[in-house]
Design an enzyme around this catalytic site. Structure first.
Site, PDB file in Angstrom:
ATOM      1  N   HIS A   1      26.201  58.632   0.374  1.00  0.00           N
ATOM      2  CA  HIS A   1      24.879  58.708  -0.251  1.00  0.00           C
ATOM      3  C   HIS A   1      24.049  57.458   0.068  1.00  0.00           C
ATOM      4  CE1 HIS A   1      22.038  59.852  -3.538  1.00  0.00           C
ATOM      5  NE2 HIS A   1      21.883  58.541  -3.611  1.00  0.00           N
ATOM      6  N   GLU A   2      24.615  56.305  -0.196  1.00  0.00           N
ATOM      7  CA  GLU A   2      23.840  55.079   0.027  1.00  0.00           C
ATOM      8  C   GLU A   2      23.573  54.871   1.515  1.00  0.00           C
ATOM      9  OE1 GLU A   2      22.627  54.310  -2.620  1.00  0.00           O
ATOM     10  OE2 GLU A   2      24.124  55.012  -4.057  1.00  0.00           O
ATOM     11  N   GLY A  55      25.856  53.547 -10.178  1.00  0.00           N
ATOM     12  CA  GLY A  55      26.959  53.710  -9.243  1.00  0.00           C
ATOM     13  C   GLY A  55      26.847  52.760  -8.067  1.00  0.00           C
ATOM     14  N   MET A  66      23.697  51.004  -4.935  1.00  0.00           N
ATOM     15  CA  MET A  66      22.284  50.818  -4.572  1.00  0.00           C
ATOM     16  C   MET A  66      22.143  50.573  -3.083  1.00  0.00           C
ATOM     17  SD  MET A  66      19.155  50.641  -5.452  1.00  0.00           S
ATOM     18  CE  MET A  66      17.863  50.307  -4.262  1.00  0.00           C
ATOM     19  N   GLU A  94      15.895  60.818  -3.677  1.00  0.00           N
ATOM     20  CA  GLU A  94      17.185  61.079  -4.326  1.00  0.00           C
ATOM     21  C   GLU A  94      17.625  62.540  -4.154  1.00  0.00           C
ATOM     22  OE1 GLU A  94      19.095  58.857  -4.984  1.00  0.00           O
ATOM     23  OE2 GLU A  94      17.826  57.094  -5.268  1.00  0.00           O
TER      24      GLU A  94
HETATM   25  N1  BES Z   1      18.960  54.440  -5.659  1.00  0.00           N
HETATM   26  C1  BES Z   1      20.066  54.754  -6.489  1.00  0.00           C
HETATM   27  C2  BES Z   1      20.499  53.628  -7.374  1.00  0.00           C
HETATM   28  C3  BES Z   1      19.639  53.425  -8.571  1.00  0.00           C
HETATM   29  C4  BES Z   1      19.731  54.251  -9.626  1.00  0.00           C
HETATM   30  C5  BES Z   1      18.778  52.385  -8.662  1.00  0.00           C
HETATM   31  C6  BES Z   1      18.941  54.016 -10.748  1.00  0.00           C
HETATM   32  C7  BES Z   1      18.008  52.170  -9.764  1.00  0.00           C
HETATM   33  C8  BES Z   1      18.101  52.968 -10.827  1.00  0.00           C
HETATM   34  C9  BES Z   1      21.280  55.148  -5.678  1.00  0.00           C
HETATM   35  O1  BES Z   1      20.998  55.599  -4.404  1.00  0.00           O
HETATM   36  C10 BES Z   1      21.909  56.288  -6.414  1.00  0.00           C
HETATM   37  O2  BES Z   1      21.313  57.318  -6.489  1.00  0.00           O
HETATM   38  N2  BES Z   1      23.093  56.069  -6.971  1.00  0.00           N
HETATM   39  C11 BES Z   1      23.776  57.009  -7.784  1.00  0.00           C
HETATM   40  C12 BES Z   1      24.981  57.576  -7.105  1.00  0.00           C
HETATM   41  C13 BES Z   1      24.658  58.641  -6.110  1.00  0.00           C
HETATM   42  C14 BES Z   1      25.892  59.115  -5.395  1.00  0.00           C
HETATM   43  C15 BES Z   1      23.975  59.835  -6.728  1.00  0.00           C
HETATM   44  C16 BES Z   1      24.215  56.275  -9.027  1.00  0.00           C
HETATM   45  O3  BES Z   1      24.101  55.050  -9.037  1.00  0.00           O
HETATM   46  O4  BES Z   1      24.626  56.926  -9.974  1.00  0.00           O
HETATM   47 ZN    ZN Z   2      20.289  57.539  -4.328  1.00  0.00          ZN
END
Ligand code: BES
Ligand code: ZN
Length: 869
Positions: free
Chosen positions: A304-305, A268, A270, A327
């Site tokens: 979130h980010e 989604g 980063m 997370e």
């Molecule tokens: N840190 C994550 C992005 C990420 C996910 C990096 C997997 C590497 C591998 C980011 O903060 C995140 O959690 N994104 C979610 C959306 C969020 C609203 C839960 C996502 O990408 O689905």
């Molecule tokens: Zn996250």
């Protein structure tokens, strides 16, 4: 060196939490020079390192071409280091080291969308979490090595945008047709938060003044035509910044905050420090192109980010086993933020629906693991519903127990103790405990055990003594890898209602936490316990786990009438919905009568539509086939579930009669001033339109067509399109063609066009073949793959029919091209073992055959876990 062929090395590929060791060297500062060319990218780095611990100097690196390596000014030769496909070890390194490393990488052919990669003709971006940085250069790529980054980015002038984390400190020309920018990030960070962007993008600018008086330049980068779709995200960003100041006392700490949108993204979004990179699906939002649900998602992902800046970036994870530290906490924070944006009850409903629809099934099957796992082969496989959603629930339980004030004291203590550090789940719980003065250490059990606990509760009313006794028991399903399961602390939010008057009792019970008067909270933390309430003058209806106060499966012997009572009289909107769900599940799976439910919603709806139309619409949430299937552990027949669900929907449509048409015609979203209310009205209208179509009323098709043509709103347009397409209305092909013409240049809307067709209940292998060979289908864009494969998977009958081959072929292909996405999509088949024969054996055989055809750690580990090998 052939690693895969050696079984010992294979076994060593599993990483264990218990083996954690501090890094042997720190990196005090790092200078990067990234020169992007069309056919290669040169990365020069300079690392100032100091010994911290015994052990070799180990740098991790993958798919890198090493050009030169210099240590304290001396060029090293192959004899001075050991290099394999994963790491570079420098023998006998002194305690103070300056390393200069030159490598060449190939972002232009990187299809895995990890590290630095080309994301379309005009864009290069990075994705380094969790272990992508090692694909950019050799580095101690682990989250507990924090450093100050200075980045020089150089490229052709055809790419005017050159971004990296932090502040811009220099810019200039770099020979003919080339230019550079130098960025410096003052905050120490692990390599996974590094980002850089090279491209040709437009920008939307705004600004924000923090509570500390800092002026922050806000920028959202996207392709020119999408800039008008960035305003909602910009508003959400400013709102998030204010929200974190007000609710957690956290202000932003840099002078700029940049967001870059790209359609080539596995996930989604980063949270790279000061330079977030977003999937277009999580930043672009505009009523004309975006559904209401997607608009809500954009706002929550932006939040979130942004919230990660404190929970993840300023305080990060010691190692990747602690992923739920950042997370789980950040999801809890974004959920709380979103509860302020719309009906709080509906936000909770949606979050619990994800939990029950994804995390509970995951946790009851072969992929079950603790929110903090203790081993993994490929960390990318652990960005799971359990880490995220159950992780969020653990934080929510602690926050519920502490109440607002004490929870804030706890989080204040966490930020005070650990700012600038890489920490563990234990550190988090210890800080909350110290700050609040309430011992929360028992909650660590939740982090370390797999499985959804079952909470069994029983009520006994004594009319003579006017007492009500509640008996609780908890059960944990045995897990072969976790033999010593312990009872978990379960906060049970509860209320008792007078069954004669509908009024809520004031609760008198010494066992309640915090002496709450009306909204009772009981902390059940043993295998079994009872509590008793006095002054209960008439038989009560008990409402348990209000607002879903704990992530457990509740087993309480309600009568259907009591559930109907709760739909009408519960004042907690979430529990109204939960009562409706429980009742619907009984009708569906246990053959109960539907009329009790129908009478209850008919009674409840009129006032509720006024007050909270979105919540009203949710009372019609008939659990979907996927969810129903996930509640079945053996001899699962997708066809039977489909038939039962259709039968219920037909009954509802019949019994609701003219109510559907009347409600549809009476509702007008334009009469609403609040977005959230209008969204509710649109949702309700679409439900009514569906029911009307199910009544076999061709008026439904006329209304749908009219809605489709006249609206400028995507929720309305798509709602109408679905009714027409899924019911094979005579107008179906014409509106599909119209939709394509309107949106063929709008990738995210076009995803919906693919999705609607792939999720047709009667879709066949030919439908999918048509879609995947369409010129606009693209296996390089995860959003497009998900539109089709996710659409297909909306109908379990199809998933377990022709879908099996589809998912297996896809996994085989993505195993080579994009294993992160491949492993995820394959999970559509993870509940194969619950199927009735002969399907069970057929799918099993197909999965077993796949094991010999895949090689990525991602797909191999997922497949093996799915098969229990
Ligand atoms: N840190 C994550 C992005 C990420 C996910 C990096 C997997 C590497 C591998 C980011 O903060 C995140 O959690 N994104 C979610 C959306 C969020 C609203 C839960 C996502 O990408 O689905
Ligand atoms: Zn996250």
């Amino acid at each position: 060196m052939n690693i895969a062929a050696n079984p010992v090395v294979q076994a060593e590929q599993t990483v264990y939490l218990k083996d954690y060791e501090k890094p042997s060297f720190s990196v005090d500062s790092v200078h990067l020079d990234i020169q992007v060319y069309t056919d290669q990218t040169k990365v020069n780095s300079s690392l100032v390192m100091k010994r911290q611990n015994v052990g070799d100097l180990v740098l991790l690196g993958r798919d890198l071409e090493l050009i030169s390596l210099t240590l304290n000014g001396t060029r090293l030769s192959a004899a001075d280091y050991q290099l394999d496909s994963e790491q570079l070890i420098i023998n006998n390194a002194p305690d103070d080291v300056i390393l200069n490393i030159e490598v060449i990488i190939h972002p232009e052919s990187n299809t895995q969308l990890e590290g630095l990669y080309q994301a379309g003709s005009d864009l290069f971006v990075t994705q380094n979490e969790p272990e992508g940085f090692r694909k950019i250069t050799f580095y101690p790529d682990r989250p507990d090595v924090l450093s100050v980054f200075t980045t020089r980015v150089e490229a052709d002038t055809q790419f005017p945008v050159l971004l990296a984390n932090g502040n811009l400190i220099e810019a200039g020309e770099a020979g003919t047709g080339r230019h550079y920018k130098i960025w410096q990030d003052p905050t120490k960070k692990p390599a996974y938060l590094f980002a850089c962007v090279v491209g040709d993008l437009a920008v939307l600018k705004d600004q924000y003044v923090t509570s500390e008086g800092r002026h922050v330049a806000l920028e959202i980068y996207a392709v020119e035509k999408d800039i008008p779709k960035c305003h909602i995200a910009m508003q959400a960003l400013k709102h998030s910044m204010r929200w974190d100041e007000e609710h957690y006392g956290r202000a932003y700490d840099l002078d700029n905050y940049m967001i870059v949108a790209t359609s080539a993204f596995n996930m989604g979004a980063m949270e790279n420090k000061g330079l977030n990179i977003f999937n277009t699906s999580c930043v672009l939002a505009d009523e004309e192109f975006t559904t209401d649900a997607a608009i809500m998602r954009v706002q929550s992902v932006i939040a979130h980010e942004y919230f990660h800046n404190w929970t993840g970036n300023r305080i990060t994870c010691r190692d990747w086993f602690q992923l739920c530290l950042k997370e789980g906490l950040t999801v809890f924070r974004d959920q709380s933020f979103s509860e302020d944006l719309q009906s709080a009850a509906v936000q909770r409903i949606d979050d619990v629906a994800v939990l029950k629809g994804h995390q509970f099934p995951e946790d009851s099957g072969p992929l079950s693991h603790p929110p903090r796992p203790d081993h993994f082969v490929e960390i990318n496989n652990f960005y799971t519903a359990t880490v995220y959603e159950k992780g969020a629930e653990i934080n929510r339980m602690m926050a519920t127990l502490l109440g607002k004030e004490k929870f804030r004291q706890g989080t204040d203590e966490y930020f005070k103790r650990h700012d600038g550090q890489a920490v563990t789940v234990e550190d988090w719980v210890a800080a909350l405990t110290a700050g609040s003065g309430v011992d929360l250490s028992k909650f660590l059990i939740w982090y370390n055990q797999p499985g959804t606990p079952k909470l069994e509760a029983q009520g006994e009313y004594n009319a003579e003594q006017q007492t009500c006794r509640l008996n609780f028991k908890q059960f944990l399903k045995a897990h072969p890898k976790y033999p010593n399961l312990q009872a978990v602390p379960i906060p049970v939010a509860l209320a008792l209602f007078n069954s004669e008057t509908g009024e809520q009792y004031s609760l008198q019970c010494a066992a309640l936490f915090e002496n709450a008067v009306k909204d009772g909270l009981y902390l059940f933390d043993q295998d079994e316990a009872s509590i008793e309430f006095s002054g209960i003058t008439a038989k009560p209806v008990v409402s348990l786990l209000r607002n879903f106060s704990a992530p457990v499966n509740l087993d309480f012997n309600y009568s259907d009438e009591e559930l109907a009572f709760l739909i009408q009289y519960e004042t907690n909107g979430f529990n109204q919905w939960q009562a409706a769900q429980t009742l619907l599940e009984r009708i569906l799976l246990n053959g109960h009568e539907a009329h009790v439910y129908i009478a209850a919603i008919k009674n409840t709806l009129p006032q509720l539509v006024e007050k909270d139309p979105l919540l009203a619409s949710r009372l019609f949430d008939v659990p979907n086939e996927g969810y129903l299937g996930s509640r079945i552990d053996q001899d699962y027949s997708p066809v039977t579930i489909q038939e039962q669900r259709n039968a219920l929907l037909n009954t509802l449509a019949r019994e609701l009669g003219s109510f559907c048409k009347d409600t549809y015609l009476a509702l007008d979203p334009l009469m609403q001033t609040e977005f959230s209310q209008a969204m509710g009205v649109r949702a309700l209208k679409n439900i009514m339109l569906n029911m009307l179509a199910r009544q076999g009323n061709t008026l439904a098709f006329d209304l749908a067509e009219e809605q489709y043509i006249t609206t400028g709103n995507m929720s309305e347009r798509l709602g109408a399109l679905k009714v027409l397409v899924w019911n094979d209305a005579p107008q179906a092909q014409a509106v599909l063609a119209d939709f394509y013409d309107r949106f063929k240049d709008e990738a995210l809307a076009l995803d919906q066009w693919f999705m609607v067709q792939a999720s047709h209940p009667k879709a066949t292998a030919a439908t999918i073949e048509y879609l995947t060979s369409h010129p606009d289908y693209d296996l390089g864009t995860p959003n497009r793959i998900r539109a089709v494969s996710g659409g297909l998977n909306a109908n379990p009958v199809n998933t377990w029919g022709f879908g099996v081959q589809h998912f297996i072929d896809l996994a085989k292909y993505l195993d080579k091209k994009n294993p992160i996405v491949g492993a995820r999509l394959l999970q559509a088949l993870s509940r194969w073992y619950t199927l009735a024969e002969p399907q069970r054996t057929e799918v099993k055989n197909a999965l077993e055959a796949l094991t010999t055809e895949v090689s990525s750690k991602n797909v191999v580990e997922t497949l093996k876990s799915m098969l229990g090998i």
